[in-house]
Write an enzyme that holds these catalytic residues in place. Structure first.
Site, PDB file in Angstrom:
ATOM      1  N   TYR A 154       0.848  -1.128   0.142  1.00 14.97           N
ATOM      2  CA  TYR A 154       0.006   0.155   0.071  1.00 14.97           C
ATOM      3  C   TYR A 154       0.816   1.259  -0.087  1.00 14.97           C
ATOM      4  CZ  TYR A 154      -0.536  -0.211   5.259  1.00 14.97           C
ATOM      5  OH  TYR A 154      -0.296  -0.578   6.509  1.00 14.97           O
ATOM      6  N   GLU A 155       0.028   2.445  -0.348  1.00 15.90           N
ATOM      7  CA  GLU A 155       0.867   3.657  -0.647  1.00 15.90           C
ATOM      8  C   GLU A 155       1.888   3.580  -1.649  1.00 15.90           C
ATOM      9  OE1 GLU A 155       0.452   6.716   0.269  1.00 15.90           O
ATOM     10  OE2 GLU A 155      -1.155   6.233   1.830  1.00 15.90           O
TER      11      GLU A 155
END
Lengths: 574, 574
Positions: free
Chosen positions: A429-430
């Site tokens: 994620y990110e």
């Protein structure tokens, strides 16, 4: 059965704030308003709070997890109280920028706090982390009205924030977003669509939730340029600031995930939900990019925190568990004294120190870059390295943690498995590691002809020169190893630059190149630590441990640079 | 949502049986009774059985798992039927040695079958795997009576077997075992104690379970020398072979594990349970060692199988999932065409081929070593390398599998997370990687002065010479890379031999040394494959894929040898 106590690494942060970089980085960042000593006290206070309030909920967060009941997400008992205590202690406000009404703690301290919240309970910390991200986004672009209505409540911690980007068909490729926003007569917008993977998208730990939604407006251009940013609260807000009706956003389901079970990951449906435009029409992606550096650095701190928690527990177990004989000792010994368990523990701790130090360094650099154009490119260069390398290597660190326990590591009650599960999301994620590495290679190496990378290498050269000035065998070995590593890294950078006209080659080895730079930067952090330790008498047990850690990193982790450089040189294998 | 179909890697096995090693290894092992073609058919048949009967239970095994109800372990619906079908199809008997009444399939084929059972459903496969281990142990040492009563039932598959070694305070250190066996007047033994981590220690898929128990007899010497081996059935066996009373062994609990939920891991309590001595008094550990080579090799096949399953599913997803633009292509593309996803998939598949090939090679070598003293040491040398390296690298392979999916990889329904959880036990059980590497360094390198290692290096030299005889760029690159890798490995071996008098140094780098040898052996397997492919026209798509795989392994994995050699050279970091 599990040792679930948590001890914040206060001594390391004290060393990093005041000594490791040859200067009090906190005093420099705050113009002397705060010193390393103050910062250490802040981190120690956070550590105590985390140990007593947040860490005890880590196991129940995993076992019970967030549940969806009658359309509402419920967290396990204790989460709401802990979150309120977190807010009341002022920790949300402490990290928010001054411009948004927060205390604006400098990056170096935020690195420490970020690690501590995540180390004590990563699932819990995500609630705050997303709020912090939204504060940055609104602070940069929102109208006074939105600031007044929403930003103040986020900064105080009364409400929490979410990021609504991903859709089933639009993950890495945000240009494919299909959620729409249509303006109403009253100036507000009607939002329709489905968003997935919304972290803390619904919960019962605060009274309202502010969603930041990326959506497409009628007639907007195709792709990413047609996206705008909107705030859409869970409960609409009356003129007087009190909470009104439920907005048209509902939780369709929550995901059954490998880890971070205490963090509800929601599918949200927007059906004529009311939203308010943030910034300019078509400025959605730019609005999201505002917070990208801090969010990505935050993932680095999260990975460091989880890895350190895994280390703390494994080290405690190994010191306690008696099994087998150790060469040259009588009777049975704690397994920590067995050569390979010692290797595993040093492998973990030497990597964690490198990650932690790089976190402080990069966060401080980002602060300084706001006022110093000459280091802006270098600061940007470090963001993908910190996020990508820390998360990738931290996954392996938690796996080493399991190995320390032997068979007990595979039993969930031990607790080691939870870290191995929780951390696996961090390289995803990110922005996945591939996204980080493409950003690195494309925007931060090839575009500037390798100038930022060379800025790093020159600093390492200086550290090597300082190491040579110390009459110490670890310093000498560290200098030798760093010298070879930086030479290999310069060659690898030249190889990447040589792929400027064959981008498939560049992108096929961009992850190995990112890992190479992270591994090198980790070695540099240890080199700085060696110099700092040798600058004083270096006779304490802690000093000796820092030298051993640096020596171990140099012998076991840094050599990977050479293997990765060979991989980078080859480009794409066709 | 998860693609849970399974396809056995029949083409690879066909290539390994008949081509890769420059000879039909199956024909050689069976004196021509079976050929590579027959073996391929057997493997293909197993693949079909696994895909249709075993693989469909993998998900329910994970979600529902084994449960303890009223003191009895229950497997999810379908497990008992599948196990009966497995037995009826003759797969248990097929792999048992001829001396025990089995079909005695050669090692090369058993490597393939081992991978397939585990790739389709590792939790299910463990039931058979433990039975197979016990067959070896009883075949080596049991009296005619025990053979008649128990071994025949194990070989037919009617009953299953377990291994009872570990106790709460005796894991790696078996000398600490406290379970006792006291002889009764009728010659049988009364067993008392608690055993933990007993795989398939109770279940409802077969009518009886035969426990092989390591216990201490009265007056026996302390430590491992005082241990003897006993069989203790779940149900006692009447004179006529029919099942009698329940024996005094009960399931106290089953473990809540990170993975392989479909494999019940039991705590067993022995309270005056009836057992029968196997072999000599005090011969317990030796009796267990009999099956160690095959059990450890079996763990290598298991890790390869799980890793390949992770690969198959990730590759299918990547071919299907359309997201983002690929350089030089119009429109959106399947993610498999993105450079970094391609890198991840090639990283997985090139490692899996190397593991698979090494499995066939080592299993065949163990067969041949039974009749050829000159390769016995080499065969023994490969056992810890196969087990240690395959399991360690396969863990990372399943992590790469998750990464291919991005955020979906973290969602349990996708299926990728199960492989990452299941596989994490493989570097732990049947001897942790540290145990493997200490065995390697102590017994198989230092004790013979590096002779077995040199036997390996000389064979690699020959492969390099053969690669030089091919006019092909991949062959040339592979030769260059192998030449440097084997030189580094010779230096590392000399370094390990240099630690003969400072064993802490040897054991502190024994795992890096093991991983070095595994990585090198994997590169050798690819070198053999390149020669085999170039020995015929090498124009097919499959041939081209083998060359790319070898080239990728050489560029991305083999260079690790140099980093590890540097680590080995340093010995213990103090």
């Amino acid at each position: 059965m599990a040792d679930t106590s948590y001890t914040a690494p206060v001594d390391d942060y004290s060393f990093l704030f005041g000594e490791a970089f040859g200067i009090d980085v906190v005093a420099r960042a705050t113009g002397g308003e705060l010193t390393a000593e103050d910062a250490t006290e802040i981190v120690a206070g956070a550590g105590e709070f985390a140990a007593s309030v947040i860490a005890p909920l880590e196991t129940v967060g995993d076992r019970v997890g967030a549940r969806l009941e009658n359309g509402e997400v419920r967290l396990p008992e204790g989460f709401a109280e802990a979150y309120q205590a977190f807010v009341e202690a002022g920790w949300v406000t402490a990290e928010a920028p001054v411009s948004a009404g927060g205390d604006g703690l400098p990056g170096a301290i935020r690195a420490g706090l970020g690690e501590i919240w995540n180390g004590s309970n990563a699932a819990f910390a995500l609630c705050w982390l997303l709020t912090a991200g939204q504060i940055h986004a609104l602070d940069a672009a929102a109208s006074d009205e939105i600031r007044e209505t929403y930003l103040t409540k986020l900064v105080s911690g009364e409400w929490t924030g979410t990021m609504n980007l991903t859709e089933p068909d639009a993950g890495t490729d945000l240009g494919a977003i299909r959620t729409t926003a249509t303006q109403r007569e009253d100036g507000s917008w009607s939002i329709r669509g489905q968003k997935i993977f919304i972290t803390w998208g619904d919960h019962d730990v605060a009274e309202n939730i502010v969603h930041l939604v990326l959506a497409r407006t009628p007639g907007a251009p195709e792709g990413a340029k047609g996206l705008s940013l909107f705030v859409a609260p869970k409960f609409l807000v009356n003129e007087d600031g009190s909470l009104g009706e439920r907005n048209g956003v509902t939780t369709v389901s929550i995901e059954h995930k490998l880890g971070i079970h205490g963090s509800p990951t929601c599918v949200l449906a927007y059906e004529d939900a009311t939203g308010y435009l943030v910034g300019e029409l078509g400025g959605g992606l730019a609005g999201m990019f505002v917070m990208m550096n801090s969010a990505r650095a935050g993932m680095g701190f999260q990975a460091t925190g989880i890895a350190d928690r895994a280390y703390q527990e494994a080290a405690a177990y190994a010191a306690d568990r008696v099994q087998g004989r150790v060469l040259g000792r009588d009777g049975r010994s704690p397994i920590a004294e067995h050569p390979d368990v010692r290797r595993l523990l040093l492998s973990m701790s030497s990597k964690i120190f490198a990650m932690r130090a790089l976190g402080v360094y990069a966060a401080d650099l980002l602060d300084r870059a706001e006022h110093d154009e000459s280091i802006a490119a270098l600061a940007d260069f470090f963001v993908p390295v910190l996020k990508g390398w820390t998360t990738e290597d931290a996954v392996q660190t938690t796996s080493e943690g399991i190995q320390v326990y032997g068979g007990m590591g595979f039993i969930e009650e031990t607790g080691a498995a939870q870290h191995y599960r929780d951390i696996r999301i961090t390289p995803i994620y990110e922005g996945t590691t591939a996204i980080q590495s493409n950003d690195l290679v494309g925007r931060k190496v090839i575009r500037d002809g390798g100038a930022a990378a060379e800025q790093l290498f020159v600093q390492i050269d200086a550290t090597i020169a300082a190491l040579r000035g110390n009459d110490d065998p670890v310093a000498a070995r560290t200098a030798d190893r760093l010298e070879r590593a930086v030479a290999a890294s310069r060659r690898a950078t030249a190889d990447v630059l040589g792929f400027a006209d064959s981008p498939r080659d560049a992108y096929a080895v961009s992850v190995p190149y990112l890992l190479l730079l992270g591994t090198l930067a980790g070695g540099w952090m240890h080199g700085l630590a060696v110099n700092a330790v040798l600058a004083h008498d270096a006779t304490s047990e802690a000093d000796a441990a820092r030298l051993t850690s640096a020596d171990f990193y140099g012998a076991h982790h840094l050599p990977r640079v050479h293997a990765l450089a060979e991989t980078v040189a080859g480009g794409e294998v066709t």
